[in-house]
Design an enzyme around this catalytic site. Structure first.
Site, PDB file in Angstrom:
ATOM      1  N   ARG A 127       0.809  -1.234   0.000  1.00 25.33           N
ATOM      2  CA  ARG A 127       0.000   0.000   0.000  1.00 25.33           C
ATOM      3  C   ARG A 127       0.835   1.275   0.000  1.00 25.33           C
ATOM      4  NH1 ARG A 127      -3.086  -3.195   3.407  1.00 25.33           N
ATOM      5  NH2 ARG A 127      -4.952  -3.968   2.362  1.00 25.33           N
ATOM      6  N   LYS A 149       3.687  11.319 -11.348  1.00 25.93           N
ATOM      7  CA  LYS A 149       2.985  10.384 -12.235  1.00 25.93           C
ATOM      8  C   LYS A 149       3.838   9.143 -12.389  1.00 25.93           C
ATOM      9  CE  LYS A 149       0.158  13.228 -15.273  1.00 25.93           C
ATOM     10  NZ  LYS A 149      -0.057  13.642 -16.678  1.00 25.93           N
ATOM     11  N   GLU A 191      11.495  17.999 -24.542  1.00 24.80           N
ATOM     12  CA  GLU A 191      10.682  18.371 -23.367  1.00 24.80           C
ATOM     13  C   GLU A 191      11.134  19.729 -22.828  1.00 24.80           C
ATOM     14  OE1 GLU A 191       8.061  16.693 -22.352  1.00 24.80           O
ATOM     15  OE2 GLU A 191       8.334  14.610 -22.959  1.00 24.80           O
ATOM     16  N   LYS A 233       7.736  23.061 -13.755  1.00 21.00           N
ATOM     17  CA  LYS A 233       6.914  21.874 -13.509  1.00 21.00           C
ATOM     18  C   LYS A 233       6.385  21.877 -12.083  1.00 21.00           C
ATOM     19  CE  LYS A 233       5.876  17.184 -14.281  1.00 21.00           C
ATOM     20  NZ  LYS A 233       6.090  15.944 -14.983  1.00 21.00           N
ATOM     21  N   GLU A 243      -4.100  16.582 -12.108  1.00 23.95           N
ATOM     22  CA  GLU A 243      -4.596  16.921 -13.454  1.00 23.95           C
ATOM     23  C   GLU A 243      -6.120  17.004 -13.482  1.00 23.95           C
ATOM     24  OE1 GLU A 243      -2.060  15.149 -16.428  1.00 23.95           O
ATOM     25  OE2 GLU A 243      -3.614  15.396 -17.924  1.00 23.95           O
ATOM     26  N   ARG A 248      -2.515  21.187 -15.333  1.00 23.60           N
ATOM     27  CA  ARG A 248      -1.409  20.247 -15.545  1.00 23.60           C
ATOM     28  C   ARG A 248      -1.401  19.703 -16.971  1.00 23.60           C
ATOM     29  NH1 ARG A 248       1.269  15.761 -11.507  1.00 23.60           N
ATOM     30  NH2 ARG A 248       2.722  14.965 -13.080  1.00 23.60           N
ATOM     31  N   ASN A 252       1.101  18.442 -21.476  1.00 23.13           N
ATOM     32  CA  ASN A 252       0.915  17.454 -22.543  1.00 23.13           C
ATOM     33  C   ASN A 252       0.917  18.093 -23.928  1.00 23.13           C
ATOM     34  OD1 ASN A 252       0.774  15.239 -20.835  1.00 23.13           O
ATOM     35  ND2 ASN A 252      -1.389  15.609 -20.420  1.00 23.13           N
ATOM     36  N   HIS A 255       1.449  16.045 -27.045  1.00 24.69           N
ATOM     37  CA  HIS A 255       1.398  14.640 -26.658  1.00 24.69           C
ATOM     38  C   HIS A 255       0.219  13.868 -27.256  1.00 24.69           C
ATOM     39  CE1 HIS A 255       4.633  15.781 -24.054  1.00 24.69           C
ATOM     40  NE2 HIS A 255       4.718  14.586 -23.505  1.00 24.69           N
ATOM     41  N   HIS A 259       1.701  10.505 -28.610  1.00 26.72           N
ATOM     42  CA  HIS A 259       1.358   9.149 -28.168  1.00 26.72           C
ATOM     43  C   HIS A 259       0.889   8.301 -29.342  1.00 26.72           C
ATOM     44  CE1 HIS A 259       0.768  10.615 -23.762  1.00 26.72           C
ATOM     45  NE2 HIS A 259       2.023  10.333 -24.036  1.00 26.72           N
ATOM     46  N   HIS A 272      10.440   8.743 -27.126  1.00 29.12           N
ATOM     47  CA  HIS A 272       9.340   9.585 -26.648  1.00 29.12           C
ATOM     48  C   HIS A 272       9.586  11.062 -26.997  1.00 29.12           C
ATOM     49  CE1 HIS A 272       6.030  10.897 -24.133  1.00 29.12           C
ATOM     50  NE2 HIS A 272       6.845  11.699 -23.472  1.00 29.12           N
TER      51      HIS A 272
HETATM   52  P1  NAD Z   1      14.540   5.411 -20.760  1.00 28.85           P
HETATM   53  O1  NAD Z   1      14.265   5.362 -19.341  1.00 28.85           O
HETATM   54  O2  NAD Z   1      14.200   4.222 -21.593  1.00 28.85           O
HETATM   55  O3  NAD Z   1      16.091   5.753 -20.961  1.00 28.85           O
HETATM   56  C1  NAD Z   1      16.601   5.841 -22.262  1.00 28.85           C
HETATM   57  C2  NAD Z   1      17.846   4.977 -22.451  1.00 28.85           C
HETATM   58  O4  NAD Z   1      18.944   5.637 -21.855  1.00 28.85           O
HETATM   59  C3  NAD Z   1      17.762   3.606 -21.802  1.00 28.85           C
HETATM   60  O5  NAD Z   1      18.398   2.687 -22.639  1.00 28.85           O
HETATM   61  C4  NAD Z   1      18.578   3.778 -20.535  1.00 28.85           C
HETATM   62  O6  NAD Z   1      19.140   2.573 -20.093  1.00 28.85           O
HETATM   63  C5  NAD Z   1      19.627   4.745 -20.972  1.00 28.85           C
HETATM   64  N1  NAD Z   1      20.204   5.591 -19.943  1.00 28.85           N
HETATM   65  C6  NAD Z   1      19.550   6.248 -18.952  1.00 28.85           C
HETATM   66  N2  NAD Z   1      20.390   7.069 -18.322  1.00 28.85           N
HETATM   67  C7  NAD Z   1      21.596   6.912 -18.892  1.00 28.85           C
HETATM   68  C8  NAD Z   1      22.860   7.519 -18.688  1.00 28.85           C
HETATM   69  N3  NAD Z   1      23.036   8.495 -17.826  1.00 28.85           N
HETATM   70  N4  NAD Z   1      23.889   7.106 -19.458  1.00 28.85           N
HETATM   71  C9  NAD Z   1      23.725   6.141 -20.403  1.00 28.85           C
HETATM   72  N5  NAD Z   1      22.532   5.573 -20.672  1.00 28.85           N
HETATM   73  C10 NAD Z   1      21.498   5.965 -19.920  1.00 28.85           C
HETATM   74  O7  NAD Z   1      13.794   6.635 -21.487  1.00 28.85           O
HETATM   75  P2  NAD Z   1      13.434   8.131 -21.049  1.00 28.85           P
HETATM   76  O8  NAD Z   1      13.406   8.883 -22.308  1.00 28.85           O
HETATM   77  O9  NAD Z   1      14.251   8.598 -19.926  1.00 28.85           O
HETATM   78  O10 NAD Z   1      11.961   7.983 -20.486  1.00 28.85           O
HETATM   79  C11 NAD Z   1      10.881   7.651 -21.336  1.00 28.85           C
HETATM   80  C12 NAD Z   1       9.746   7.219 -20.468  1.00 28.85           C
HETATM   81  O11 NAD Z   1       9.363   8.291 -19.613  1.00 28.85           O
HETATM   82  C13 NAD Z   1       8.508   6.833 -21.239  1.00 28.85           C
HETATM   83  O12 NAD Z   1       8.033   5.626 -20.758  1.00 28.85           O
HETATM   84  C14 NAD Z   1       7.522   7.942 -20.927  1.00 28.85           C
HETATM   85  O13 NAD Z   1       6.188   7.498 -20.928  1.00 28.85           O
HETATM   86  C15 NAD Z   1       7.953   8.335 -19.550  1.00 28.85           C
HETATM   87  N6  NAD Z   1       7.559   9.674 -19.145  1.00 28.85           N
HETATM   88  C16 NAD Z   1       6.948   9.811 -17.954  1.00 28.85           C
HETATM   89  C17 NAD Z   1       6.572  11.054 -17.515  1.00 28.85           C
HETATM   90  C18 NAD Z   1       5.946  11.212 -16.154  1.00 28.85           C
HETATM   91  O14 NAD Z   1       5.512  12.321 -15.816  1.00 28.85           O
HETATM   92  N7  NAD Z   1       5.916  10.197 -15.355  1.00 28.85           N
HETATM   93  C19 NAD Z   1       6.826  12.184 -18.306  1.00 28.85           C
HETATM   94  C20 NAD Z   1       7.476  12.013 -19.530  1.00 28.85           C
HETATM   95  C21 NAD Z   1       7.844  10.738 -19.932  1.00 28.85           C
HETATM   96  N1  GLY Z   2       4.608  14.729 -18.155  1.00 31.18           N
HETATM   97  C1  GLY Z   2       3.293  15.228 -17.922  1.00 31.18           C
HETATM   98  C2  GLY Z   2       2.965  15.375 -16.483  1.00 31.18           C
HETATM   99  O1  GLY Z   2       3.760  15.126 -15.622  1.00 31.18           O
HETATM  100  O2  GLY Z   2       1.860  15.734 -16.191  1.00 31.18           O
END
Ligand code: NAD
Ligand code: GLY
Length: 366
Positions: A127, A149, A191, A233, A243, A248, A252, A255, A259, A272
């Site tokens: 939980r 998120k 971003e 942010k 949101e 918030r 997006n 987006h 998406h 992404h």
């Molecule tokens: P990711 O986490 O897949 O990382 C990208 C690649 O870089 C991976 O292969 C990872 O192993 C590598 N990597 C990470 N840090 C590294 C470093 N310092 N040196 C070498 N390699 C490194 O991708 P991302 O772009 O960071 O994240 C994408 C994800 O984030 C998506 O799933 C998306 O939906 C999510 N997201 C979430 C939010 C949120 O608010 N929660 C917002 C935007 C995106």
């Molecule tokens: N990345 C969009 C949010 O955090 O709301």
């Protein structure tokens, strides 16, 4: 919520869920001290991926050892496919084996995939467990690690299962970006550009004027831009944590298209941030098409995105598939497509009266 030159701490002011974001260069090995000041530490589970494990996560684990009786380091496969129910279940079982209890903390060390996945596991195991974010991609540092998120994907719908689960703190070390592959670095810049368009015209201009330093990952400019993104942010999240008011949703921008592009091309083909880059230009063209802005704003965004090495062309896939994917997007309200559209540089609005055929025209145009 402001940052000073000596100490880049950004506060996310969420009352009892308020937390600090510590933005520095070389501060990752201080994660243990940062966490110990904000939570009672006895058992920590560091969750990372196979790429980040030896580059950065072991240092975080070592820093926690000084403050914890036990530190476990758990590594999952890198990539979007890890944001799955199977991977979450594997982690829940792993936590059980590691005798995790409600006093244990989770520390996510990695990009957005690890932050979203480990955060979701933290939100759901027993939980809810205390968790910290140590984002290691630019995208995670400016966006996904802040705001709570967390979630995983369904095969048919990205981020469909999740929660709002705020971290107890975020440690951002710009030095970890030195090891980030160039394509991933650029994806994070999309971003960064987004914040300028949606909330801060002066910040957009600062990016335009400093593309060379940004492209060479200058630590000083990186610290400044990451701090500004986190401030923006934090401000949005503090006003609309879940949101609900629509505020918030401005995050997006681009987006709805993004998406759909990610889904239709198969997750992983477009990063992404790359999909965000193309999606922002589509949204901007849509804003032009419905008379909200003139084309100079779209042109400025395009020039900046190109200067930062980002793609701008709509992927060569069936437009019917893109439209179908957009209809499934979480932002569809009562069957209507919803888009975040600019009205001027630094200001966007949530718009839900766009006819699908108008959105479709944009795909043909771009
Ligand atoms: P990711 O986490 O897949 O990382 C990208 C690649 O870089 C991976 O292969 C990872 O192993 C590598 N990597 C990470 N840090 C590294 C470093 N310092 N040196 C070498 N390699 C490194 O991708 P991302 O772009 O960071 O994240 C994408 C994800 O984030 C998506 O799933 C998306 O939906 C999510 N997201 C979430 C939010 C949120 O608010 N929660 C917002 C935007 C995106
Ligand atoms: N990345 C969009 C949010 O955090 O709301």
């Amino acid at each position: 919520m402001t940052a000073s030159a000596s100490q880049n701490i950004v506060r996310v002011p969420l009352h009892e869920r308020a937390y600090d974001i510590d933005i520095g260069a070389g501060n990752l090995p201080d994660t243990g001290t940062f966490a110990a000041r904000r939570a009672t530490l006895s058992h920590a589970i560091v969750i990372t991926d196979e790429h980040v494990h030896s580059l950065h996560a072991t240092k975080v684990a070592t820093s926690l050892e000084t403050h914890c009786q036990r530190v476990d380091l758990v590594t999952v496969k890198a990539g979007e496919k890890s944001k799955s129910i199977e991977q979450a279940q594997w982690l829940w079982n792993k936590l059980l084996q590691l005798k995790t209890d409600r006093k244990s903390i989770i520390v996510a060390v990695g990009g957005g995939v690890i932050g979203d996945l480990a955060g979701f596991v933290a939100a759901t195991f027993a939980r809810g467990l205390t968790f910290f974010q140590v984002p290691t991609t630019l995208l995670a540092q400016v966006d996904s690690s802040v705001g709570g998120k967390v979630g995983i994907n369904l095969p048919e719908a990205k981020n469909m299962i999740g929660a709002f689960w705020q971290p107890h703190g975020v440690v951002i070390d710009v030095q970890v970006l030195e090891t980030l592959p160039i394509r991933e670095y650029r994806a994070g810049l999309a971003e960064v550009v987004k914040y300028g368009v949606i909330l801060d015209a002066a910040f957009f201009q600062l990016l335009e004027e400093n593309t060379a330093d940004v492209n060479r990952r200058d630590p000083q400019i990186l610290r400044a831009i990451i701090t500004r993104c986190c401030e923006l942010k934090a401000e949005v999240v503090s006003q609309d944590e879940r949101e609900e008011s629509g505020l918030r949703a401005v995050l997006n921008y681009g987006h709805t298209f993004c998406h759909a592009f990610e889904y239709v091309t198969g997750y992983g083909q477009l990063l992404h941030g790359e999909a965000v880059s193309i999606g922002m230009l589509c949204a901007s063209r849509l804003a032009e098409r419905v008379g909200r802005i003139d084309k100079t704003l779209t042109e400025r965004q395009k020039q900046l995105l190109v200067a930062l090495g980002l793609p701008t062309a709509v992927p060569d896939v069936d437009h019917d598939d893109i439209m179908a994917a957009m209809q499934r997007d979480k932002k569809v309200a009562h069957g209507k497509l919803r888009f975040v559209l600019p009205t001027q540089l630094g200001h966007v609005e949530l718009v839900d009266d766009i006819k699908p055929e108008v959105a479709r025209e944009i795909l043909q145009q771009a």
